[in-house]
Design an enzyme around this catalytic site. Structure first.
Site, PDB file in Angstrom:
ATOM      1  N   ASP A  36       0.873  -1.175   0.000  1.00  0.00           N
ATOM      2  CA  ASP A  36       0.000   0.000   0.000  1.00  0.00           C
ATOM      3  C   ASP A  36       0.904   1.218   0.000  1.00  0.00           C
ATOM      4  OD1 ASP A  36      -3.247   0.254   1.168  1.00  0.00           O
ATOM      5  OD2 ASP A  36      -2.030   2.062   0.897  1.00  0.00           O
ATOM      6  N   GLU A 163     -15.151  -9.915  -4.227  1.00  0.00           N
ATOM      7  CA  GLU A 163     -15.159 -10.262  -2.811  1.00  0.00           C
ATOM      8  C   GLU A 163     -16.579 -10.177  -2.273  1.00  0.00           C
ATOM      9  OE1 GLU A 163     -12.429 -11.432  -0.911  1.00  0.00           O
ATOM     10  OE2 GLU A 163     -14.383 -11.990  -0.147  1.00  0.00           O
ATOM     11  N   PHE A 164     -17.003 -11.208  -1.575  1.00  0.00           N
ATOM     12  CA  PHE A 164     -18.353 -11.190  -1.001  1.00  0.00           C
ATOM     13  C   PHE A 164     -18.335 -11.093   0.514  1.00  0.00           C
ATOM     14  CE2 PHE A 164     -18.945 -13.464  -5.091  1.00  0.00           C
ATOM     15  CZ  PHE A 164     -19.844 -12.588  -5.678  1.00  0.00           C
ATOM     16  N   LYS A 218     -21.195  -9.430  -8.970  1.00  0.00           N
ATOM     17  CA  LYS A 218     -20.865  -8.738  -7.722  1.00  0.00           C
ATOM     18  C   LYS A 218     -21.828  -7.580  -7.472  1.00  0.00           C
ATOM     19  CE  LYS A 218     -18.534  -6.659  -4.413  1.00  0.00           C
ATOM     20  NZ  LYS A 218     -18.185  -7.097  -3.110  1.00  0.00           N
ATOM     21  N   GLY A 271     -25.816   1.160   5.362  1.00  0.00           N
ATOM     22  CA  GLY A 271     -24.625   1.946   5.053  1.00  0.00           C
ATOM     23  C   GLY A 271     -23.555   1.010   4.532  1.00  0.00           C
ATOM     24  N   CYS A 274     -20.200  -0.503   0.156  1.00  0.00           N
ATOM     25  CA  CYS A 274     -20.570  -1.223  -1.069  1.00  0.00           C
ATOM     26  C   CYS A 274     -21.977  -0.980  -1.597  1.00  0.00           C
ATOM     27  CB  CYS A 274     -20.402  -2.726  -0.853  1.00  0.00           C
ATOM     28  SG  CYS A 274     -18.684  -3.234  -0.930  1.00  0.00           S
ATOM     29  N   LYS A 337     -22.401  -0.637  10.941  1.00  0.00           N
ATOM     30  CA  LYS A 337     -23.033  -1.792  11.568  1.00  0.00           C
ATOM     31  C   LYS A 337     -22.120  -2.231  12.706  1.00  0.00           C
ATOM     32  CE  LYS A 337     -21.144  -5.540   8.813  1.00  0.00           C
ATOM     33  NZ  LYS A 337     -21.439  -6.606   7.863  1.00  0.00           N
ATOM     34  N   ARG A 344     -18.044   4.275   6.670  1.00  0.00           N
ATOM     35  CA  ARG A 344     -18.398   4.774   5.345  1.00  0.00           C
ATOM     36  C   ARG A 344     -19.905   4.646   5.082  1.00  0.00           C
ATOM     37  NH1 ARG A 344     -13.791   1.787   1.839  1.00  0.00           N
ATOM     38  NH2 ARG A 344     -14.072   0.270   3.512  1.00  0.00           N
TER      39      ARG A 344
HETATM   40  C1  UDX Z   1     -21.929  -6.070   1.955  1.00  0.00           C
HETATM   41  C2  UDX Z   1     -22.240  -7.470   1.418  1.00  0.00           C
HETATM   42  O1  UDX Z   1     -23.008  -8.191   2.399  1.00  0.00           O
HETATM   43  C3  UDX Z   1     -20.948  -8.220   1.082  1.00  0.00           C
HETATM   44  O2  UDX Z   1     -21.238  -9.483   0.501  1.00  0.00           O
HETATM   45  C4  UDX Z   1     -20.125  -7.380   0.116  1.00  0.00           C
HETATM   46  O3  UDX Z   1     -18.889  -8.018  -0.153  1.00  0.00           O
HETATM   47  C5  UDX Z   1     -19.879  -5.987   0.688  1.00  0.00           C
HETATM   48  O4  UDX Z   1     -21.128  -5.364   1.016  1.00  0.00           O
HETATM   49  P1  UDX Z   1     -21.111  -5.055   4.277  1.00  0.00           P
HETATM   50  O5  UDX Z   1     -21.307  -3.720   3.654  1.00  0.00           O
HETATM   51  O6  UDX Z   1     -19.849  -5.321   5.006  1.00  0.00           O
HETATM   52  O7  UDX Z   1     -21.238  -6.217   3.188  1.00  0.00           O
HETATM   53  O8  UDX Z   1     -22.288  -5.282   5.344  1.00  0.00           O
HETATM   54  P2  UDX Z   1     -23.734  -5.960   5.355  1.00  0.00           P
HETATM   55  O9  UDX Z   1     -23.772  -6.926   6.463  1.00  0.00           O
HETATM   56  O10 UDX Z   1     -24.142  -6.458   4.032  1.00  0.00           O
HETATM   57  O11 UDX Z   1     -24.665  -4.732   5.797  1.00  0.00           O
HETATM   58  C6  UDX Z   1     -24.831  -3.583   4.987  1.00  0.00           C
HETATM   59  C7  UDX Z   1     -25.758  -2.598   5.650  1.00  0.00           C
HETATM   60  O12 UDX Z   1     -27.094  -3.077   5.665  1.00  0.00           O
HETATM   61  C8  UDX Z   1     -25.404  -2.287   7.104  1.00  0.00           C
HETATM   62  O13 UDX Z   1     -25.547  -0.914   7.362  1.00  0.00           O
HETATM   63  C9  UDX Z   1     -26.421  -3.091   7.885  1.00  0.00           C
HETATM   64  O14 UDX Z   1     -26.668  -2.558   9.161  1.00  0.00           O
HETATM   65  C10 UDX Z   1     -27.630  -2.993   6.978  1.00  0.00           C
HETATM   66  N1  UDX Z   1     -28.587  -4.103   7.153  1.00  0.00           N
HETATM   67  C11 UDX Z   1     -28.228  -5.379   6.849  1.00  0.00           C
HETATM   68  C12 UDX Z   1     -29.871  -3.831   7.613  1.00  0.00           C
HETATM   69  O15 UDX Z   1     -30.210  -2.673   7.894  1.00  0.00           O
HETATM   70  N2  UDX Z   1     -30.761  -4.873   7.762  1.00  0.00           N
HETATM   71  C13 UDX Z   1     -30.433  -6.168   7.467  1.00  0.00           C
HETATM   72  O16 UDX Z   1     -31.295  -7.049   7.612  1.00  0.00           O
HETATM   73  C14 UDX Z   1     -29.123  -6.435   6.998  1.00  0.00           C
HETATM   74  P1  ADP Z   2     -11.574  -1.439   0.404  1.00  0.00           P
HETATM   75  O1  ADP Z   2     -12.742  -1.362   1.339  1.00  0.00           O
HETATM   76  O2  ADP Z   2     -11.977  -1.612  -1.038  1.00  0.00           O
HETATM   77  O3  ADP Z   2     -10.529  -2.418   0.830  1.00  0.00           O
HETATM   78  P2  ADP Z   2      -9.885   0.735   1.418  1.00  0.00           P
HETATM   79  O4  ADP Z   2     -10.015   2.203   1.176  1.00  0.00           O
HETATM   80  O5  ADP Z   2     -10.065   0.184   2.785  1.00  0.00           O
HETATM   81  O6  ADP Z   2     -10.891   0.040   0.385  1.00  0.00           O
HETATM   82  O7  ADP Z   2      -8.438   0.255   0.909  1.00  0.00           O
HETATM   83  C1  ADP Z   2      -7.857   0.570  -0.319  1.00  0.00           C
HETATM   84  C2  ADP Z   2      -6.357   0.814  -0.114  1.00  0.00           C
HETATM   85  O8  ADP Z   2      -5.734   0.909  -1.399  1.00  0.00           O
HETATM   86  C3  ADP Z   2      -5.995   2.103   0.629  1.00  0.00           C
HETATM   87  O9  ADP Z   2      -5.245   1.781   1.797  1.00  0.00           O
HETATM   88  C4  ADP Z   2      -5.145   2.908  -0.391  1.00  0.00           C
HETATM   89  O10 ADP Z   2      -4.056   3.590   0.218  1.00  0.00           O
HETATM   90  C5  ADP Z   2      -4.635   1.812  -1.306  1.00  0.00           C
HETATM   91  N1  ADP Z   2      -4.245   2.260  -2.656  1.00  0.00           N
HETATM   92  C6  ADP Z   2      -5.004   2.958  -3.537  1.00  0.00           C
HETATM   93  N2  ADP Z   2      -4.317   3.157  -4.689  1.00  0.00           N
HETATM   94  C7  ADP Z   2      -3.101   2.565  -4.549  1.00  0.00           C
HETATM   95  C8  ADP Z   2      -1.929   2.409  -5.384  1.00  0.00           C
HETATM   96  N3  ADP Z   2      -1.907   2.906  -6.637  1.00  0.00           N
HETATM   97  N4  ADP Z   2      -0.857   1.768  -4.881  1.00  0.00           N
HETATM   98  C9  ADP Z   2      -0.883   1.267  -3.630  1.00  0.00           C
HETATM   99  N5  ADP Z   2      -1.945   1.360  -2.797  1.00  0.00           N
HETATM  100  C10 ADP Z   2      -3.046   2.005  -3.230  1.00  0.00           C
END
Ligand code: UDX
Ligand code: ADP
Length: 460
Positions: A36, A163-164, A218, A271, A274, A337, A344
């Protein structure tokens, strides 16, 4: 193609860090280097004190402890790591664009492009390049074009491997995934990545497709999950006016095996990095092909989510006699959560912003989120000056300090510890009437009402 011996991952964030830690843990004979450009982040990944890792995920410390220094390395030397690897994962951030065409909707691919150019400039042997970041469909095509046009004549095979994992359960999700998805054109490259996952994932759970299907899947997986949350949240509003209880409705419909019980928990709004981004992306792609009905359909999931956050803030204001000016509102939770320090797109940010517009005084307690992060989130909105954010918002390390003397409590994140507080003690210290607005349906209505709280929950 030979077995992969050296893997490099560019980006040591919420996706790259945990994913590579588990890949290294399960493939002790593969050398995995995560790089990074952010030196502070890499230093934190290398910290001897495992409680200081840059991201908080239950169980991650043990995985890092097992693999780090053995076959898992964290470094800022991006060029060297590219040079040495057979396989390079790109796991950099792809935020929604904040400028130009597609502003507020399309994914900003500048970090991806910079990575591709760097790989092309440095690589002197053939590489398999794996897209791990969430990307709009057909990014692989752009990636390939940059690599082939700017490279040194070596071969690049592009794979999509979305990634899931969900934050808060990342390690468990990685250890036991429902499926691993690999998209690509070159059979040998696909097989090389299949072998990495086969170290711990049963073969029948590894799905291989073409690049475009993998990239689109995805976005669609996240859109479907978010859609379920917006669907139940829309029903929560209906429940509030009709006297039905949204939890009962969720249970009743979730028992239907065709519907299923997951992602039916009504909340103050989803929130995370993703859901919103991926749906906006889907909407953008659909519009760019003139598929307006498709775009509008998915956009509604976001609009409903925005409505849910606004509605919660307005409920607080209305219930507190239409004014929160100067009133102390204790926020329990700021993360999007529980079990993560990630904020974010957290609903808490938008609810706070709305209340601050009304000159409320917000006191935030979150077990994992720092004060700096809370202020950064509010400042980023640009709604008011940083001075005003600091004047109106306090962040404390002790929940009882947040709750003492407050006019109201708002539950924004479903952290388990909130249930265990001494609510009788809280009640004794609060102003009267003592309002609780439960945006997560976390607390016990009967208990709180017996203690004399005025308790309001989403969907009741
Ligand atoms: C999500 C997807 O689940 C994951 O597969 C993907 O790789 C990235 O995005 P994430 O954002 O980490 O994962 O959290 P997730 O558990 O999906 O929750 C997302 C949001 O929905 C959270 O704010 C959570 O509080 C909210 N949520 C989830 C609800 O409000 N109600 C629910 O029943 C489930
Ligand atoms: P995610 O949730 O997708 O993992 P993050 O913001 O947590 O996203 O992580 C992405 C990382 O990638 C950051 O730490 C950022 O510094 C790094 N990054 C972005 N562009 C480059 C690059 N060109 N070379 C090396 N690292 C990078």
């Amino acid at each position: 193609m030979n077995r992969v011996k050296k893997i490099t991952c560019i980006g040591a964030g919420y996706v790259g860090g945990p994913t590579m830690s588990v890949i290294a843990q399960k493939n002790p004979h593969v050398e995995v280097t995560v790089v990074d450009m952010n030196q502070t982040r890499i230093a934190a990944w290398n910290n001897d004190d495992l409680s200081q890792l840059p991201i908080y995920e239950p169980g991650l410390d043990a995985v890092v402890q097992e693999a780090r220094g053995r076959n898992l390395f964290f470094s800022t030397d991006v060029d060297k790591a590219i040079q040495e690897a057979d396989m390079i994962f790109i796991s950099v951030n792809t935020p929604t664009k904040t400028y130009g065409k597609g502003k507020g909707q399309a994914a900003d691919l500048k970090f991806i492009e910079l990575c591709a150019r760097q790989i092309a400039a440095v690589a002197s042997t053939d590489k398999i390049v794996v897209e791990k970041s969430t990307l709009p469909v057909r990014t692989a095509e752009a990636l390939k074009s940059i690599l082939d046009n700017t490279g040194n004549g070596v071969n690049f095979h592009i794979l999509s491997n979305p990634e899931f994992l969900a934050e808060g359960t990342a390690v468990a999700d990685l250890h036991n995934p429902d499926r691993v998805l690999i998209g690509g054109e070159n059979a040998a490259a696909i097989e090389a990545l299949v072998q990495v996952y086969e170290a711990w994932v049963p073969r029948e759970r590894i799905i291989t497709t073409n690049l475009w299907s993998s990239e689109l899947s995805k976005l669609v997986a996240n859109a479907f999950l978010a859609q379920r949350v917006s669907s139940i949240n829309s029903i929560s509003e209906l429940c509030e006016v009709t006297g039905a209880n949204v939890d009962d409705v969720s249970r009743a419909i979730g028992q239907d095996s065709r519907i299923g019980s997951k992602f039916l928990k009504a909340s103050v709004g989803f929130g995370g990095s993703c859901f919103q981004k991926d749906i906006l992306n889907l909407v953008y792609i659909a519009r760019s092909y003139n598929l307006y009905e498709v775009a509008n359909y998915w956009e509604q999931v976001i609009l409903l989510n925005d409505h849910q956050k606004t509605r919660f803030a307005e409920k607080i204001i209305k219930t507190m006699y239409n004014t929160v000016n100067g009133k102390d509102i204790a926020f329990l939770g700021w993360a999007f959560k529980k079990d993560t320090n990630d904020t974010r797109e957290s609903a808490a940010i938008h609810v706070a912003d709305h209340l601050l517009d009304e000159e409320a005084h917000v006191i935030v307690y979150d077990p994992k989120v720092t004060a700096e992060q809370v202020y950064r989130d509010l400042d980023y909105l640009g709604t008011r000056s940083p001075e005003d954010n600091r004047r109106l918002v306090n962040v404390v390390n002790d929940p009882y300090e947040a709750l003492d003397n407050a006019h109201a409590v708002a539950v924004l994140t479903e952290w388990d510890e909130f249930k265990t507080y001494d609510w009788a003690k809280v009640k004794a210290g609060m102003k009267r009437p003592s309002f609780v607005f439960d945006g997560r349906k976390l607390l016990d209505r009967q208990q709180l009402e017996a203690l004399g709280f005025d308790y309001y929950a989403i969907g009741e």
